[in-house]
Design an enzyme around this catalytic site. Structure first.
Site, PDB file in Angstrom:
ATOM      1  N   HIS A 188       0.767  -1.034  -0.194  1.00 15.74           N
ATOM      2  CA  HIS A 188       0.065  -0.073   0.013  1.00 15.74           C
ATOM      3  C   HIS A 188       0.734   1.483  -0.201  1.00 15.74           C
ATOM      4  O   HIS A 188       1.610   1.182  -0.986  1.00 15.74           O
ATOM      5  CB  HIS A 188      -1.086  -0.447   0.724  1.00 15.74           C
ATOM      6  CG  HIS A 188      -1.700   0.578   1.394  1.00 15.74           C
ATOM      7  ND1 HIS A 188      -2.559   1.567   0.716  1.00 15.74           N
ATOM      8  CD2 HIS A 188      -3.313   1.392   2.234  1.00 15.74           C
ATOM      9  CE1 HIS A 188      -3.228   2.450   0.742  1.00 15.74           C
ATOM     10  NE2 HIS A 188      -3.290   2.510   2.224  1.00 15.74           N
ATOM     11  N   HIS A 192      -2.897  -2.651  -9.357  1.00 17.82           N
ATOM     12  CA  HIS A 192      -4.106  -1.293  -8.696  1.00 17.82           C
ATOM     13  C   HIS A 192      -5.114  -2.415  -8.875  1.00 17.82           C
ATOM     14  O   HIS A 192      -5.339  -3.004  -9.295  1.00 17.82           O
ATOM     15  CB  HIS A 192      -4.112  -0.800  -8.982  1.00 17.82           C
ATOM     16  CG  HIS A 192      -4.707   0.931  -8.051  1.00 17.82           C
ATOM     17  ND1 HIS A 192      -5.953   0.797  -8.207  1.00 17.82           N
ATOM     18  CD2 HIS A 192      -3.827   2.061  -7.567  1.00 17.82           C
ATOM     19  CE1 HIS A 192      -6.098   1.546  -7.279  1.00 17.82           C
ATOM     20  NE2 HIS A 192      -5.278   2.548  -6.410  1.00 17.82           N
ATOM     21  N   ASP A 218       2.607   5.314  -6.940  1.00 19.11           N
ATOM     22  CA  ASP A 218       3.935   4.848  -6.001  1.00 19.11           C
ATOM     23  C   ASP A 218       4.690   4.704  -6.873  1.00 19.11           C
ATOM     24  O   ASP A 218       5.871   4.916  -6.847  1.00 19.11           O
ATOM     25  CB  ASP A 218       3.683   3.651  -5.193  1.00 19.11           C
ATOM     26  CG  ASP A 218       3.106   3.939  -4.077  1.00 19.11           C
ATOM     27  OD1 ASP A 218       1.504   3.444  -4.324  1.00 19.11           O
ATOM     28  OD2 ASP A 218       3.094   4.937  -3.526  1.00 19.11           O
TER      29      ASP A 218
HETATM   30  C1  SDX Z   1      -1.818   1.935  -3.495  1.00 16.59           C
HETATM   31  O1  SDX Z   1      -6.610   0.594  -3.256  1.00 16.59           O
HETATM   32  C2  SDX Z   1      -6.002   2.261  -3.115  1.00 16.59           C
HETATM   33  O2  SDX Z   1      -6.324   3.153  -4.189  1.00 16.59           O
HETATM   34  C3  SDX Z   1      -4.696   2.037  -3.167  1.00 16.59           C
HETATM   35  C4  SDX Z   1      -3.663   3.421  -3.696  1.00 16.59           C
HETATM   36  C5  SDX Z   1      -4.535   5.126  -2.925  1.00 16.59           C
HETATM   37  O3  SDX Z   1      -3.977   5.700  -3.047  1.00 16.59           O
HETATM   38  O4  SDX Z   1      -4.512   4.448  -1.320  1.00 16.59           O
HETATM   39  O5  SDX Z   1      -3.774   3.590  -4.733  1.00 16.59           O
HETATM   40  C6  SDX Z   1      -2.162   3.274  -2.810  1.00 16.59           C
HETATM   41  O6  SDX Z   1      -1.756   1.141  -2.732  1.00 16.59           O
HETATM   42  C7  SDX Z   1      -0.840   2.034  -4.523  1.00 16.59           C
HETATM   43  C8  SDX Z   1      -0.295   0.425  -5.132  1.00 16.59           C
HETATM   44  C9  SDX Z   1       0.841   0.271  -4.301  1.00 16.59           C
HETATM   45  N1  SDX Z   1       1.431  -1.153  -4.343  1.00 16.59           N
HETATM   46  C10 SDX Z   1       2.169  -1.561  -5.430  1.00 16.59           C
HETATM   47  O7  SDX Z   1       2.819  -0.522  -6.235  1.00 16.59           O
HETATM   48  C11 SDX Z   1       3.624  -3.067  -4.810  1.00 16.59           C
HETATM   49  C12 SDX Z   1       2.804  -4.049  -6.120  1.00 16.59           C
HETATM   50  N2  SDX Z   1       0.791  -3.868  -6.673  1.00 16.59           N
HETATM   51  C13 SDX Z   1       0.981  -4.642  -6.186  1.00 16.59           C
HETATM   52  O8  SDX Z   1       0.668  -5.551  -4.610  1.00 16.59           O
HETATM   53  C14 SDX Z   1      -0.374  -5.242  -6.519  1.00 16.59           C
HETATM   54  O9  SDX Z   1      -0.578  -4.913  -7.818  1.00 16.59           O
HETATM   55  C15 SDX Z   1      -1.832  -5.041  -5.462  1.00 16.59           C
HETATM   56  C16 SDX Z   1      -1.964  -5.554  -4.245  1.00 16.59           C
HETATM   57  C17 SDX Z   1      -1.688  -3.482  -5.251  1.00 16.59           C
HETATM   58  C18 SDX Z   1      -3.363  -4.362  -5.961  1.00 16.59           C
HETATM   59  O10 SDX Z   1      -3.047  -6.761  -6.029  1.00 16.59           O
HETATM   60  P1  SDX Z   1      -4.286  -7.350  -6.193  1.00 16.59           P
HETATM   61  O11 SDX Z   1      -5.637  -6.166  -7.388  1.00 16.59           O
HETATM   62  O12 SDX Z   1      -4.353  -7.856  -4.775  1.00 16.59           O
HETATM   63  O13 SDX Z   1      -4.108  -8.003  -7.401  1.00 16.59           O
HETATM   64  P2  SDX Z   1      -2.922  -9.612  -7.071  1.00 16.59           P
HETATM   65  O14 SDX Z   1      -2.440  -9.238  -6.130  1.00 16.59           O
HETATM   66  O15 SDX Z   1      -4.522 -10.185  -6.726  1.00 16.59           O
HETATM   67  O16 SDX Z   1      -2.599  -9.726  -8.303  1.00 16.59           O
HETATM   68  C19 SDX Z   1      -3.203 -10.312  -9.461  1.00 16.59           C
HETATM   69  C20 SDX Z   1      -1.931 -10.753 -10.249  1.00 16.59           C
HETATM   70  C21 SDX Z   1      -1.166 -11.324  -9.626  1.00 16.59           C
HETATM   71  O17 SDX Z   1      -1.154 -13.284 -10.618  1.00 16.59           O
HETATM   72  P3  SDX Z   1      -1.753 -13.974 -10.508  1.00 16.59           P
HETATM   73  O18 SDX Z   1      -1.710 -14.801  -9.342  1.00 16.59           O
HETATM   74  O19 SDX Z   1      -3.265 -13.976 -11.287  1.00 16.59           O
HETATM   75  O20 SDX Z   1      -1.110 -14.984 -11.612  1.00 16.59           O
HETATM   76  O21 SDX Z   1      -1.556  -9.841 -10.765  1.00 16.59           O
HETATM   77  C22 SDX Z   1      -0.237 -10.087 -10.527  1.00 16.59           C
HETATM   78  C23 SDX Z   1      -0.548 -11.261  -8.907  1.00 16.59           C
HETATM   79  O22 SDX Z   1       0.255 -11.733  -9.271  1.00 16.59           O
HETATM   80  N3  SDX Z   1       0.262  -9.037  -9.944  1.00 16.59           N
HETATM   81  C24 SDX Z   1       1.881  -8.390  -9.799  1.00 16.59           C
HETATM   82  C25 SDX Z   1       1.698  -7.080  -9.822  1.00 16.59           C
HETATM   83  N4  SDX Z   1       0.542  -6.961  -8.850  1.00 16.59           N
HETATM   84  C26 SDX Z   1      -0.688  -7.813  -8.912  1.00 16.59           C
HETATM   85  N5  SDX Z   1       2.218  -9.039 -10.804  1.00 16.59           N
HETATM   86  C27 SDX Z   1       3.703  -8.310 -10.532  1.00 16.59           C
HETATM   87  N6  SDX Z   1       4.499  -7.127 -10.191  1.00 16.59           N
HETATM   88  C28 SDX Z   1       2.500  -6.897  -9.761  1.00 16.59           C
HETATM   89  N7  SDX Z   1       2.946  -5.470  -9.611  1.00 16.59           N
END
Ligand code: SDX
Length: 436
Positions: free
Chosen positions: A275, A314, A370
């Site tokens: 996050h 996201h 981010d």
């Molecule tokens: C913020 O919610 C908000 O509004 C948050 C925010 C705010 O203003 O408050 O916008 C701020 O938190 C932005 C996000 C910052 N976090 C990151 O950058 C960390 C990296 N991103 C992730 O870990 C991920 O994308 C999330 C946590 C942000 C979202 O995850 P989800 O929606 O739960 O998606 P998921 O974890 O179920 O992933 C879906 C698929 C998976 O692959 P499969 O298992 O289906 O094969 O996408 C892949 C994940 O492995 N995936 C990624 C990835 N993010 C998701 N693969 C590689 N790199 C990534 N960053």
């Protein structure tokens, strides 16, 4: 058959049920059923009835809200109906915080009064410095912030009277005003510098830069571009509908503690690397990649599932996060002033390759807020550890707006979800001498 209903046939019993469908402002983006209506669907007379199972609450509306609208498919973000691009260009953080909390843009008189109150609540009790001294020199500033904002609760016992609008208003002034002071004090403690007190002549962003970076000069001189950049960063981070930390704010706030401890809970939730802690991880990731030509090899490891591409992806945006776009343009401008930065070149190359790559396209992974914010913060002289703190400062306005909305929502009550129990059935206690 009324059209705004869902007809459900339970194949276990052959019974039919009609569930009304509710709509928000956009019928095609946020229609819902009342989950409690599922409870009437029972397999037998003794059946408790159906629950909805939604780990991560990825398809559950926890509330009705009029504060922020995000259309993740089209990459749209609006605060109280105003496009984030317009607010970032034309507004400032205190005006945006007024908008989030009051639901409309202020008149000049209202804004002047709002700014006066915030400006005159920036000082913290001198005892707070004693808390700060208790932390190790290398304590993470986010750990210090979470602890000290919770400690503020003990200085304002009236804050527990959350039903009194005047009491709520005073705590909102105090929290918005004091978060930058606590944040700057946490930083100054970690680098062994004396605390700098607020300067009421400066803007909200300018005063924070003053408390962070002033040394022996009598008056801190602000660079206009850096001051404006921080204002915009604060605007972009102010709210984002029901994100993880805002949900924590609503969850903690639903049992009616004072807003200081609820903000501390929300800030703790924001600290996580998935996050608000992501921008710190982005910088570490870019530094680890070291050069543009190592980007393809790094992306290969991401696609192999070794780790995530921080700053990408996201839960809501399945398109480009509009905030990332704004920050990308701003980063190029700021680096003109602060000097080129190889991390920005690596970030641009990462984005260029990732956006053409099948894996990222299939998973709809785009840069989020981010991805570029960390590069900007670094260019402005903030240490990496301060990045989640820089997120928490402006997001306090959003957390408080959501907290207020929850308290005023007659449909809301203490949050206490159900579960699908998958544990052991009843079993008898076995004396330890008889256990295998
Ligand atoms: C913020 O919610 C908000 O509004 C948050 C925010 C705010 O203003 O408050 O916008 C701020 O938190 C932005 C996000 C910052 N976090 C990151 O950058 C960390 C990296 N991103 C992730 O870990 C991920 O994308 C999330 C946590 C942000 C979202 O995850 P989800 O929606 O739960 O998606 P998921 O974890 O179920 O992933 C879906 C698929 C998976 O692959 P499969 O298992 O289906 O094969 O996408 C892949 C994940 O492995 N995936 C990624 C990835 N993010 C998701 N693969 C590689 N790199 C990534 N960053």
């Amino acid at each position: 058959m009324p059209e705004d209903t869902l007809t459900i046939i339970d194949n276990r019993t052959g019974k039919q049920y009609q569930l009304p469908i509710m709509y928000g402002t956009y019928p095609n983006y946020g229609s819902a059923i009342h989950t409690i209506d599922l409870r009437q669907i029972k397999a037998s007379d003794g059946d408790f009835g159906l629950l909805s199972y939604d780990p991560g609450l990825s398809n559950t509306a926890s509330c009705k809200s009029a504060i922020t609208f995000v259309d993740g498919e089209r990459g749209i973000l609006r605060y109280r109906g105003y496009l984030i691009q317009e607010l970032a260009t034309k507004s400032n953080f205190l005006e945006v915080s007024y908008l989030l909390l009051h639901g409309r843009l202020p008149t000049q008189t209202e804004l002047d009064e709002w700014i006066w109150h915030i400006t005159h609540h920036t000082i913290v009790h001198e005892n707070i410095k004693k808390f700060m001294e208790g932390f190790r020199y290398d304590a993470h500033p986010m750990g210090i912030l979470v602890s000290t904002v919770a400690a503020l609760s003990t200085f304002y016992p009236e804050a527990r009277n959350i039903t009194d609008p005047e009491v709520r208003k005073r705590q909102i002034y105090r929290l918005i005003a004091k978060m930058p002071t606590l944040a700057a004090f946490a930083y100054r403690h970690s680098v062994g510098l004396p605390y700098t007190y607020p300067d009421n002549d400066l803007s909200y962003a300018g005063n924070f830069l003053n408390m962070m970076f002033k040394t022996v000069e009598s008056k801190y001189i602000l660079h206009p571009l850096l001051e404006r950049t921080l204002e915009v960063l604060f605007i972009l981070h102010a709210d984002h509908e029901q994100n993880c930390s805002t949900t924590t704010m609503r969850n903690a706030g639903s049992s009616h503690p004072d807003p200081y401890v609820s903000v501390a809970a929300a800030a703790a939730s924001l600290f996580g690397p998935l996050h608000g802690g992501a921008n710190e991880q982005v910088l570490r990731m870019l530094s680890e990649i070291k050069s543009k030509d190592r980007v393809p090899e790094y992306l290969k490891r991401v696609k192999a599932g070794e780790f995530r591409l921080m700053g990408f992806g996201h839960r809501i945006y399945k398109n480009y996060d509009p905030r990332a776009n704004i920050l990308k343009d701003m980063t190029a401008q700021v680096l003109e002033v602060t000097g080129k930065n190889v991390l920005f070149d690596i970030a641009l190359e990462l984005e260029r390759i990732a956006l053409e790559d099948e894996y990222f396209i299939k998973h709809k992974l785009y840069p989020n807020v981010d991805f570029y914010s960390g590069i900007l913060y670094k260019a402005m002289g903030f240490p990496v550890e301060m990045f989640p703190v820089l997120f928490a400062i402006p997001r306090t306005a959003g957390w408080l707006a959501q907290w207020l909305e929850m308290l005023g929502d007659t449909e809301q009550k203490i949050i206490r979800p159900r579960q699908v129990y998958v544990g052991a059935d009843t079993r008898n206690y076995i004396e330890i001498k008889n256990r295998k």
